[in-house]
Scaffold this motif. Structure first.
Motif, PDB file in Angstrom:
ATOM      1  N   GLU A   1       0.838  -1.212   0.000  1.00 34.70           N
ATOM      2  CA  GLU A   1       0.000   0.000   0.000  1.00 34.70           C
ATOM      3  C   GLU A   1       0.875   1.265   0.000  1.00 34.70           C
ATOM      4  O   GLU A   1       0.589   2.235  -0.707  1.00 34.70           O
ATOM      5  N   GLU A   2       1.941   1.235   0.793  1.00 37.07           N
ATOM      6  CA  GLU A   2       2.837   2.404   0.841  1.00 37.07           C
ATOM      7  C   GLU A   2       3.387   2.720  -0.560  1.00 37.07           C
ATOM      8  O   GLU A   2       3.443   3.867  -0.993  1.00 37.07           O
ATOM      9  N   GLU A   3       3.767   1.662  -1.270  1.00 35.61           N
ATOM     10  CA  GLU A   3       4.359   1.887  -2.598  1.00 35.61           C
ATOM     11  C   GLU A   3       3.321   2.342  -3.613  1.00 35.61           C
ATOM     12  O   GLU A   3       3.571   3.257  -4.405  1.00 35.61           O
ATOM     13  N   ILE A   4       2.152   1.706  -3.602  1.00 31.45           N
ATOM     14  CA  ILE A   4       1.157   2.064  -4.634  1.00 31.45           C
ATOM     15  C   ILE A   4       0.633   3.471  -4.401  1.00 31.45           C
ATOM     16  O   ILE A   4       0.512   4.266  -5.341  1.00 31.45           O
ATOM     17  N   SER A   5       0.342   3.827  -3.147  1.00 28.83           N
ATOM     18  CA  SER A   5      -0.149   5.194  -2.922  1.00 28.83           C
ATOM     19  C   SER A   5       0.957   6.201  -3.239  1.00 28.83           C
ATOM     20  O   SER A   5       0.696   7.271  -3.810  1.00 28.83           O
ATOM     21  N   GLY A   6       2.199   5.869  -2.927  1.00 25.62           N
ATOM     22  CA  GLY A   6       3.318   6.756  -3.283  1.00 25.62           C
ATOM     23  C   GLY A   6       3.485   6.868  -4.787  1.00 25.62           C
ATOM     24  O   GLY A   6       3.766   7.954  -5.319  1.00 25.62           O
ATOM     25  N   TRP A   7       3.291   5.764  -5.479  1.00 32.39           N
ATOM     26  CA  TRP A   7       3.423   5.750  -6.950  1.00 32.39           C
ATOM     27  C   TRP A   7       2.349   6.633  -7.589  1.00 32.39           C
ATOM     28  O   TRP A   7       2.633   7.409  -8.513  1.00 32.39           O
TER      29      TRP A   7
ATOM     30  N   LYS B   1      -2.736 -10.946 -12.708  1.00 31.46           N
ATOM     31  CA  LYS B   1      -3.607 -10.084 -13.509  1.00 31.46           C
ATOM     32  C   LYS B   1      -4.467  -9.213 -12.581  1.00 31.46           C
ATOM     33  O   LYS B   1      -4.640  -8.016 -12.814  1.00 31.46           O
ATOM     34  N   GLU B   2      -4.977  -9.820 -11.497  1.00 27.40           N
ATOM     35  CA  GLU B   2      -5.836  -9.085 -10.568  1.00 27.40           C
ATOM     36  C   GLU B   2      -5.059  -7.942  -9.901  1.00 27.40           C
ATOM     37  O   GLU B   2      -5.581  -6.835  -9.730  1.00 27.40           O
ATOM     38  N   GLU B   3      -3.826  -8.218  -9.535  1.00 31.33           N
ATOM     39  CA  GLU B   3      -3.011  -7.168  -8.898  1.00 31.33           C
ATOM     40  C   GLU B   3      -2.767  -6.008  -9.865  1.00 31.33           C
ATOM     41  O   GLU B   3      -2.895  -4.835  -9.502  1.00 31.33           O
ATOM     42  N   LEU B   4      -2.406  -6.347 -11.103  1.00 30.24           N
ATOM     43  CA  LEU B   4      -2.135  -5.287 -12.083  1.00 30.24           C
ATOM     44  C   LEU B   4      -3.404  -4.497 -12.402  1.00 30.24           C
ATOM     45  O   LEU B   4      -3.369  -3.261 -12.502  1.00 30.24           O
ATOM     46  N   ASP B   5      -4.527  -5.217 -12.549  1.00 29.62           N
ATOM     47  CA  ASP B   5      -5.790  -4.523 -12.852  1.00 29.62           C
ATOM     48  C   ASP B   5      -6.177  -3.574 -11.719  1.00 29.62           C
ATOM     49  O   ASP B   5      -6.666  -2.461 -11.958  1.00 29.62           O
ATOM     50  N   ALA B   6      -5.964  -4.015 -10.479  1.00 25.33           N
ATOM     51  CA  ALA B   6      -6.327  -3.167  -9.327  1.00 25.33           C
ATOM     52  C   ALA B   6      -5.460  -1.897  -9.313  1.00 25.33           C
ATOM     53  O   ALA B   6      -5.959  -0.790  -9.047  1.00 25.33           O
TER      54      ALA B   6
ATOM     55  N   ARG C   1      -6.822   2.064  -9.935  1.00 28.68           N
ATOM     56  CA  ARG C   1      -6.568   3.191  -9.023  1.00 28.68           C
ATOM     57  C   ARG C   1      -5.973   4.377  -9.780  1.00 28.68           C
ATOM     58  O   ARG C   1      -6.353   5.529  -9.550  1.00 28.68           O
ATOM     59  N   ALA C   2      -5.052   4.084 -10.692  1.00 29.70           N
ATOM     60  CA  ALA C   2      -4.445   5.182 -11.456  1.00 29.70           C
ATOM     61  C   ALA C   2      -5.458   5.799 -12.422  1.00 29.70           C
ATOM     62  O   ALA C   2      -5.488   7.029 -12.602  1.00 29.70           O
TER      63      ALA C   2
ATOM     64  N   PHE D   1      -5.438   8.972 -15.122  1.00 25.26           N
ATOM     65  CA  PHE D   1      -4.306   8.589 -15.970  1.00 25.26           C
ATOM     66  C   PHE D   1      -4.732   7.558 -17.022  1.00 25.26           C
ATOM     67  O   PHE D   1      -5.586   6.718 -16.774  1.00 25.26           O
ATOM     68  N   ASP D   2      -4.087   7.646 -18.173  1.00 30.11           N
ATOM     69  CA  ASP D   2      -4.298   6.702 -19.269  1.00 30.11           C
ATOM     70  C   ASP D   2      -3.316   5.542 -19.045  1.00 30.11           C
ATOM     71  O   ASP D   2      -2.114   5.708 -19.215  1.00 30.11           O
TER      72      ASP D   2
END
Ligand code: SF4
Length: 259
Positions: free
Chosen positions: A201-207, A238-243, A247-248, A253-254
């Motif tokens: 979560e820290e990385e994705i929200s930071g990203w 696939k589920e992780e990448l789609d999630a 969010r982006a 974002f495209d």
């Protein structure tokens, strides 16, 4: 280890997951790797295991091989979607990178004016004015941002320069004023007994916050496709990448996803 090296300057055309029918340009040595990163997932292998004493191809050699290939493609009716600079390392490290881009634009305009020119880069050289200016001449600058944590960047990308930090990267990517694509490799697994997941979560929200600062016109996310030199790495699902993509996208974002 059965990672792959490109043994020519011009390779393909190949059907790329991310780019379509792609004619590849390898400005690095044909029998080894030359990169300012040493990513643990690199399809070319780790730097120490791919040392080379071969010189880099010259600008003239690159132009000649590209023109011969474009002529042959024209004769057989194969149309490239894109001419992609990638290959055995970091293309912008080539000392004649800017001149080679000028030649490529000229040849593309002569033979396949609708084809795009893309550069896949780890962004380590973007402070160099000739590299920055050359990157602005191509259609797609696809620049790497794998993590917002310096510790993870060290673990995943192992940059050679001690001054390459997350802060340095974001500040310099912002100079493109949004006129760039961000590429991010998401993965799981471990290396030297430690988790390498850049999907906490820290990385994705930071990203996402980093994207808001950089404002890229496009975002490409992907995961491990071929064999990696470090064996304990695992594909993101696939589920992780789609999630992550969802969010982006919710932030406007495209985003394209390659599984
Ligand atoms: S930046 Fe690209 S070529 Fe360089 S080590 Fe990483 S994956 Fe390999």
């Amino acid at each position: 280890m059965s990672t792959i090296l490109f043994d020519k300057i011009v390779f393909g055309p190949v059907k790329s997951r991310r780019l379509g029918v792609s004619l590849g340009m390898n400005l690095l040595p044909p029998d080894g790797k030359f990169c300012s990163f040493d990513c643990i997932y690199c399809e070319c292998g780790l730097n120490d295991e791919r040392k080379t004493t071969t010189r880099l191809p010259t600008r003239e050699e690159a132009k000649k091989q590209l023109e011969e290939t474009l002529l042959a493609m024209q004769a057989e009716g194969t149309v490239p979607d894109v001419i992609t600079f990638a290959g055995n390392g970091e293309p912008t490290m080539h000392p004649q990178f800017a001149g080679i881009i000028d030649d490529t634009v000229e040849l593309r305009n002569n033979y396949f004016p609708k084809a795009k020119i893309a550069v896949l880069s780890n962004a380590t050289m973007i402070k160099r004015k000739s590299v920055f200016d050359a990157l602005l001449k191509v259609d797609d600058r696809i620049l790497k941002l794998d993590s917002v944590l310096d510790s993870r960047i060290q673990q995943l990308n192992a940059p050679y320069s001690p001054s390459f930090t997350y802060e340095w990267l974001v500040e310099n990517l912002k100079i493109f004023e949004g006129n760039l694509t961000i590429q991010t490799m998401f993965l799981n697994g471990e290396h030297k007994g430690e988790s390498v997941s850049n999907m906490t979560e820290e990385e994705i929200s930071g990203w996402i916050n980093a994207l808001k600062e950089i404002k890229p016109r496009q975002v490409m996310i992907y995961t491990v496709e071929r064999e990696t030199p470090v064996k304990e790495l695992k594909k993101a699902t696939k589920e992780e990448l789609d999630a992550i993509a969802d969010r982006a996208r919710k932030e406007g974002f495209d985003v394209s996803v390659s599984y």
